[in-house]
Motif scaffolding. Structure first.
Motif, PDB file in Angstrom:
ATOM      1  N   PRO A 179       0.821  -1.223   0.000  1.00 32.95           N
ATOM      2  CA  PRO A 179       0.000   0.000   0.000  1.00 32.95           C
ATOM      3  C   PRO A 179       0.848   1.263   0.000  1.00 32.95           C
ATOM      4  O   PRO A 179       0.414   2.299  -0.498  1.00 32.95           O
ATOM      5  CB  PRO A 179      -0.813  -0.126   1.298  1.00 32.95           C
ATOM      6  N   ASN A 180       2.066   1.192   0.565  1.00 32.60           N
ATOM      7  CA  ASN A 180       2.944   2.351   0.530  1.00 32.60           C
ATOM      8  C   ASN A 180       3.359   2.676  -0.902  1.00 32.60           C
ATOM      9  O   ASN A 180       3.403   3.834  -1.315  1.00 32.60           O
ATOM     10  CB  ASN A 180       4.189   2.106   1.392  1.00 32.60           C
ATOM     11  N   ALA A 181       3.679   1.636  -1.673  1.00 39.14           N
ATOM     12  CA  ALA A 181       4.044   1.839  -3.073  1.00 39.14           C
ATOM     13  C   ALA A 181       2.872   2.396  -3.862  1.00 39.14           C
ATOM     14  O   ALA A 181       3.046   3.242  -4.747  1.00 39.14           O
ATOM     15  CB  ALA A 181       4.516   0.518  -3.679  1.00 39.14           C
ATOM     16  N   GLN A 182       1.666   1.936  -3.533  1.00 36.99           N
ATOM     17  CA  GLN A 182       0.492   2.453  -4.229  1.00 36.99           C
ATOM     18  C   GLN A 182       0.306   3.940  -3.950  1.00 36.99           C
ATOM     19  O   GLN A 182      -0.098   4.702  -4.829  1.00 36.99           O
ATOM     20  CB  GLN A 182      -0.745   1.666  -3.804  1.00 36.99           C
ATOM     21  N   LYS A 183       0.597   4.355  -2.714  1.00 41.32           N
ATOM     22  CA  LYS A 183       0.504   5.780  -2.384  1.00 41.32           C
ATOM     23  C   LYS A 183       1.456   6.596  -3.248  1.00 41.32           C
ATOM     24  O   LYS A 183       1.105   7.662  -3.771  1.00 41.32           O
ATOM     25  CB  LYS A 183       0.854   6.006  -0.904  1.00 41.32           C
ATOM     26  N   VAL A 184       2.693   6.113  -3.387  1.00 38.63           N
ATOM     27  CA  VAL A 184       3.697   6.850  -4.155  1.00 38.63           C
ATOM     28  C   VAL A 184       3.384   6.813  -5.636  1.00 38.63           C
ATOM     29  O   VAL A 184       3.572   7.800  -6.356  1.00 38.63           O
ATOM     30  CB  VAL A 184       5.109   6.287  -3.884  1.00 38.63           C
ATOM     31  N   ASN A 185       2.878   5.676  -6.104  1.00 37.38           N
ATOM     32  CA  ASN A 185       2.648   5.499  -7.540  1.00 37.38           C
ATOM     33  C   ASN A 185       1.684   6.535  -8.103  1.00 37.38           C
ATOM     34  O   ASN A 185       1.802   6.932  -9.262  1.00 37.38           O
ATOM     35  CB  ASN A 185       2.106   4.094  -7.808  1.00 37.38           C
ATOM     36  N   GLN A 186       0.756   7.013  -7.277  1.00 38.41           N
ATOM     37  CA  GLN A 186      -0.217   7.975  -7.780  1.00 38.41           C
ATOM     38  C   GLN A 186       0.423   9.310  -8.127  1.00 38.41           C
ATOM     39  O   GLN A 186      -0.182  10.127  -8.826  1.00 38.41           O
ATOM     40  CB  GLN A 186      -1.311   8.182  -6.736  1.00 38.41           C
ATOM     41  N   TYR A 187       1.649   9.529  -7.637  1.00 34.82           N
ATOM     42  CA  TYR A 187       2.301  10.805  -7.900  1.00 34.82           C
ATOM     43  C   TYR A 187       3.380  10.726  -8.987  1.00 34.82           C
ATOM     44  O   TYR A 187       3.800  11.752  -9.508  1.00 34.82           O
ATOM     45  CB  TYR A 187       2.977  11.332  -6.620  1.00 34.82           C
ATOM     46  N   VAL A 188       3.834   9.507  -9.291  1.00 34.67           N
ATOM     47  CA  VAL A 188       5.032   9.349 -10.135  1.00 34.67           C
ATOM     48  C   VAL A 188       4.909  10.056 -11.475  1.00 34.67           C
ATOM     49  O   VAL A 188       5.838  10.700 -11.948  1.00 34.67           O
ATOM     50  CB  VAL A 188       5.349   7.846 -10.334  1.00 34.67           C
ATOM     51  N   ASN A 189       3.758   9.932 -12.120  1.00 36.92           N
ATOM     52  CA  ASN A 189       3.591  10.517 -13.447  1.00 36.92           C
ATOM     53  C   ASN A 189       2.871  11.860 -13.436  1.00 36.92           C
ATOM     54  O   ASN A 189       2.415  12.329 -14.465  1.00 36.92           O
ATOM     55  CB  ASN A 189       2.822   9.542 -14.347  1.00 36.92           C
ATOM     56  N   THR A 190       2.762  12.469 -12.248  1.00 35.43           N
ATOM     57  CA  THR A 190       2.095  13.775 -12.155  1.00 35.43           C
ATOM     58  C   THR A 190       2.960  14.856 -12.770  1.00 35.43           C
ATOM     59  O   THR A 190       4.107  15.046 -12.353  1.00 35.43           O
ATOM     60  CB  THR A 190       1.803  14.126 -10.685  1.00 35.43           C
TER      61      THR A 190
END
Length: 991
Positions: free
Chosen positions: A266-277
């Motif tokens: 779930p931590n990776a999922q939190k970060v993933n939402q920002y990666v391509n912003t």
């Protein structure tokens, strides 16, 4: 490293196989501190106004402000370069004339031809105290014996751990406010990054790493960043805008599968939402350091056809680490950095990898104890070895002793007698605590508390607690038992809540019994005493941190005290750690006086009423921005269809190759067996509803899920196109730019808007001095007038005597006295010059609306005022001059704008340095000359505001008033004609 064994033997013999300690933490700090002070006073310092704002605001402690100055110095003057690079460039060295030193011709020529060698030699001969002690005397000897056999670049790089990224450590003792300092750095980086988005020196996003063992105690304190007011370091409205920009993500959720190569983290999922912003800015990630330094998990799958890239391998090993490495313009903050020592190499490897990807802006560490658990060594050569136990990249260092003298509680450290048993020490310590602090309630309503550390849970439960309740008769309601629990002794119900509430007024606990908790990172300001009655009550290497838990200040600017009781062995350990890490001792701390090194403060006073200085009235241009919606709605369905039809144009392609080795017995070569085009790849789970929520989340509250539901069919078509099925699960296809596609979908629902500007001119009337903001300042040589002349002015004011008339009367008295002495035949013992008044006193009724002016940030401002007062063009006219440039003390600030082709751009407020004015007969203001004095380094930054003053403010105000009421004069310190320009302006404007 040495050219011959013979030379090596000679050097070894000369040095006796030297291995000497390098006090780099303090030595580098002192050099940086001095150079920083020089820079802040120089003309090329572009942040003087910002630093002055922070000091004037007065919300931060002196140590925090000093650390900020150091940070800005290294960021701007040092261009955010790694320390080893600054070192090799001679940034930390003083200029040295080799011709004046007793060097051989060979050594002198070598140093003159090798800049890096010269930088190290220059540094080694710098003196660190009044006794003339050199920085690196043994390195100096080695260079003078055989300079060509030292690898200078490698030695310098080894000083700073061989890293290629910017890595600075700020060392402040417990209770000095490291967390708020961290927040200040974050906001300052964002402030500069918004002004210069393409400048790589300033971070856009931030990662806060905490030691794995301190997670429960440090994460709560890190959340104080949310309470930090950015207006303490950045003027409004920029501060509030940045506050709204900040987003926190605390990555503290456990994985569903350890080291999983599936997206179950779930931590990776939190970060993933920002990666391509796009243009991501203001993201703050807080994560356990352990989560980013795990070893790579190598997956060897014989059935795997496609060769994995390095990025894919890293993602398989640690998806969170891989994703964090993709966050752009990332500044890494490591709290309690000394705890990273055991995993330090792994952590550096991770950061180095991110740095190679170009995502790391800087690494900043924070520690109250900048030392290493075991000394590290650097080989210079020939048997010479530098040993250092302190962390060498310490750029700012604040002593514990200084903190105690200025703001921490002043402890009374007691040591149990030779044969006293732990319970006897406990008995004395508790009785003394109750005598001194038993009824103590701080201003915030919290009660004083005593922490007693125990070596084990059984000892706490079966020895210490029964002794307190039974023998000493302490009420159970005043005692909190807090530990991790075991099979025999469970954690008491409510104990954790009580522990978290200790620093609140609702807590009535007075004694806290602890086992392996609260040794550091525990922010309980009302803790007023600590007892370590037995060896092993805390780890030996943490006696200093544990004993200092009770030193945090509760009431600002209050003189507070604390009590520390130790057995003899713990006291000896504390003394050793104080000596090694803080260069002090128990004896020195016990003898400290709270005011012993306080800066000399100079009180300041207003003269507004005496001078009857009028308010300044003027017209201010004000631009209001309004968003105008040009469309009632958009054809979302048509736009979503366009997005779907163009998806193939967005997708990238990746080639994969399978190779075989051909061997004919003599030679071998690689042949390509197959070459495929990769059409889908990615390991992040895709769920339609979650994807819709991500689209909505990125809309800044302009879009709701209900807005998307009528177009569910169109959106699902897009979703299925940008994802793929594998092993029965759906994954995002990373060949599509998911972030950009999400942004386009949001635009399909966003009606077209334009920014409309409304312009008006408003009349203002403001004071030149906010008397309530006039505070004492630290004594310095830039106060004007000086202490003696200031007192003379006050005396004349009190007597309401005119200085010119006073001088005339003294001169007449002298003439009469001289005549009388001549008649008596006595010699002339006096001269009128002896009675002449200083110039500031003579013109006191035409300047100094408060005393004294503080020009600490600009020597040119002080020089300008002195020169102006001396000019006949000033003295012969009925005009006055007032210094207006000290931020926070005046309301005369002008809001500036830049006119663009179709709108106005706000530039912020401008506080003029000086006002030269002339009054009418009714004492109201007739004319005002605004004077700006700038260092050469400010020229470019001020250009837009200068245009506004000349082209808009002066012109518009003069039109409104119907005559030439205002004028503006800009002077630079490198302009040798500035006095002539001022003289001309005075004669023409005040004709």
């Amino acid at each position: 490293m040495w050219a011959s064994q013979g030379l090596g033997d000679k050097v070894t013999a000369a040095f006796h196989a030297f291995s000497f300690d390098l006090k780099t933490a303090q030595m580098l700090h002192q050099i940086i501190f001095q150079k920083k002070k020089e820079w802040l006073k120089s003309n090329d310092c572009g942040v003087k106004d910002l630093v002055q704002y922070i000091r004037t605001k007065g919300e931060l402690r002196d140590t925090q402000t000093e650390a900020i100055e150091t940070y800005l110095f290294l960021k701007i003057k040092g261009q955010n370069k790694p320390l080893w690079q600054l070192f090799t460039e001679g940034f930390f060295s003083e200029p040295v004339d080799l011709e004046q030193l007793p060097l051989s011709t060979k050594v002198r020529n070598y140093l003159n031809s090798n800049d890096i060698a010269k930088a190290l030699y220059s540094f080694s001969i710098q003196k660190i105290d009044r006794n003339g002690t050199l920085q690196l005397p043994e390195v100096k000897k080695a260079i003078e014996l055989h300079p060509e056999d030292i690898d200078y670049a490698q030695v310098i790089k080894d000083f700073f751990y061989g890293v290629d990224y910017t890595d600075y450590l700020f060392s402040l003792p417990m209770g000095a406010g490291k967390t708020f300092l961290m927040a200040a750095f974050i906001y300052l980086d964002l402030y500069f990054a918004q002004n210069e988005p393409q400048n790589p020196h300033f971070a856009h996003n931030f990662l806060i790493l905490i030691p794995s063992g301190l997670k429960t105690s440090i994460i709560p304190s890190l959340k104080t960043i949310e309470r930090f007011d950015p207006a303490w370091v950045i003027p409004e409205p920029a501060a509030s805008n940045l506050k709204r920009l900040i987003r926190f993500e605390v990555l503290d959720q456990p994985k569903t599968a350890k080291k999983s190569n599936k997206v179950q983290n779930p931590n990776a999922q939190k970060v993933n939402q920002y990666v391509n912003t796009p243009d991501l800015m203001g993201l703050i990630l807080v994560v356990n350091a352990e989560k980013v330094i795990l070893d790579r998990l190598e997956i060897k799958n014989q059935l795997e056809v496609i060769e994995r890239t390095e990025d894919e391998k890293d993602k398989s090993a640690n998806e969170l680490r891989n994703l964090i490495g993709k966050i752009p313009n990332l500044s890494i903050h490591i709290d309690e950095v000394h705890h990273a020592a055991s995993d330090d190499i792994k952590l550096r490897q991770v950061v180095a990898k991110w740095n190679r990807n170009g995502t790391v802006t800087s690494v900043l560490g924070y520690s109250g104890t900048p030392y290493l658990p075991t000394p590290e060594r650097i080989n210079v050569g020939g048997g010479l070895q530098i040993r250092f136990s302190q962390i060498t990249n310490t750029v700012y260092y604040y002593r514990l002793v200084t903190a105690i003298q200025r703001f921490l509680k002043k402890p009374d450290i007691k040591i149990g007698g030779g044969r006293q048993q732990p319970l006897q020490i406990l008995d004395e310590g508790i009785k003394m605590f109750y005598e001194q602090y038993g009824q103590k309630v701080y201003a915030n309503g919290t009660t004083a508390k005593l922490a007693i550390y125990c070596s084990s849970i059984p000892r706490l439960e079966t020895v210490i607690y029964p002794y307190l309740v039974g023998t000493l008769g302490i009420p159970q309601s005043e005692i909190l038992k807090y530990h991790g629990g075991n099979k025999e002794f469970k954690i008491e119900q409510g104990a954790e809540l009580d522990y978290l509430s200790l620093d609140l007024p609702i807590s009535k606990k007075k004694i806290v019994l602890l086992v392996q908790i609260g040794k550091e990172g525990w922010d309980c300001r009302s803790l007023t005493g600590v007892i370590l009655a037995q060896t092993g009550d805390c780890p030996k290497n943490m006696v200093l941190q544990t004993a200092c838990r009770c030193l945090r200040q509760v009431d600002k600017n209050a003189k507070e005290t604390a009590l520390i009781w130790l057995n003899e062995e713990n006291a000896a350990t504390l003394n050793e750690q104080l000596r090694e890490e803080q260069q002090t001792s128990i004896q020195e701390i016990n003898s400290l006086g709270k005011q012993s090194i306080q800066a000399v403060m100079v009180e300041r006073s207003s003269r507004l009423n005496y001078l009857n200085v009028p308010k300044v009235d003027f017209y201010q241009l004000q631009v209001k921005y309004n968003t105008v919606v040009e469309e009632k709605s958009r054809d979302a369905k048509s736009l979503l269809t366009d997005i779907y039809q163009n998806l193939e144009n967005w997708r990238s392609s990746t080639f994969t190759e399978t190779a075989i080795i051909l061997d004919d017995g003599n030679t071998s070569h690689v042949a390509i067996q197959s070459k495929n085009i990769l059409t889908e790849t990615g390991q992040f789970n895709a769920h339609f509803q979650t994807w819709l929520l991500e689209i909505v989340k990125g809309s800044c509250n302009t879009l709701q899920v209900n807005d998307l539901m009528p177009f569910k069919f169109d959106l699902r078509s897009i979703f299925e196109k940008i994802t793929y099925l594998k092993y029965g699960e759906r994954f995002f296809n990373e060949l599509y730019p998911i972030g950009k596609i999400n942004a386009q979908i949001r635009l399909a629902f966003a009606p077209k808007r334009t920014l409309q500007t409304d312009i008006e001119t408003i009349e203002k009337e403001v004071e030149l001095l906010l008397i309530g903001k006039l505070r004492a300042v630290e004594k310095n040589d830039k106060l004007y007038p000086n202490e003696s002349i200031t007192q003379q002015i006050k005396d004349f004011d009190e007597k309401n005597t005119d200085p010119v008339e006073h001088e005339r009367q003294v001169a007449e008295m002298y003439v009469k006295f001289k005549e009388m002495m001549a008649q008596m035949g006595s010699p002339d013992l006096f001269s009128p010059q002896n009675e002449s008044l200083p110039l500031p006193v003579k013109v006191k009724n035409r300047t100094f609306h408060y005393l004294p002016y503080n020009f600490e940030q600009s020597g040119f401002e002080k020089l300008f005022l002195e020169k102006t007062l001396q000019m006949s063009s000033f003295q012969d006219k009925p005009i006055e001059i007032y210094y207006n440039g000290e931020r926070g003390l005046t309301r005369f600030e002008i809001e500036c704008y830049e006119q663009l082709p179709d709108t106005w751009k706000r530039l912020g407020y401008y506080t003029p340095d000086f006002l030269i004015l002339r009054r009418k007969s009714d004492q109201s203001i007739e004319k005002v000359l605004i004077v700006e004095t700038k260092g050469e380094g400010y020229k470019t930054a001020f250009e837009a505001k200068k245009r506004f003053m000349n082209n808009h403010f002066v012109r518009e105000n003069n039109q409104k008033f119907g005559y030439e009421r205002f004028d503006f004069l800009y002077l630079q310190d490198d302009d040798h004609q500035y006095e002539d320009k001022l003289n001309l302006k005075l004669n023409t404007f005040f004709h």
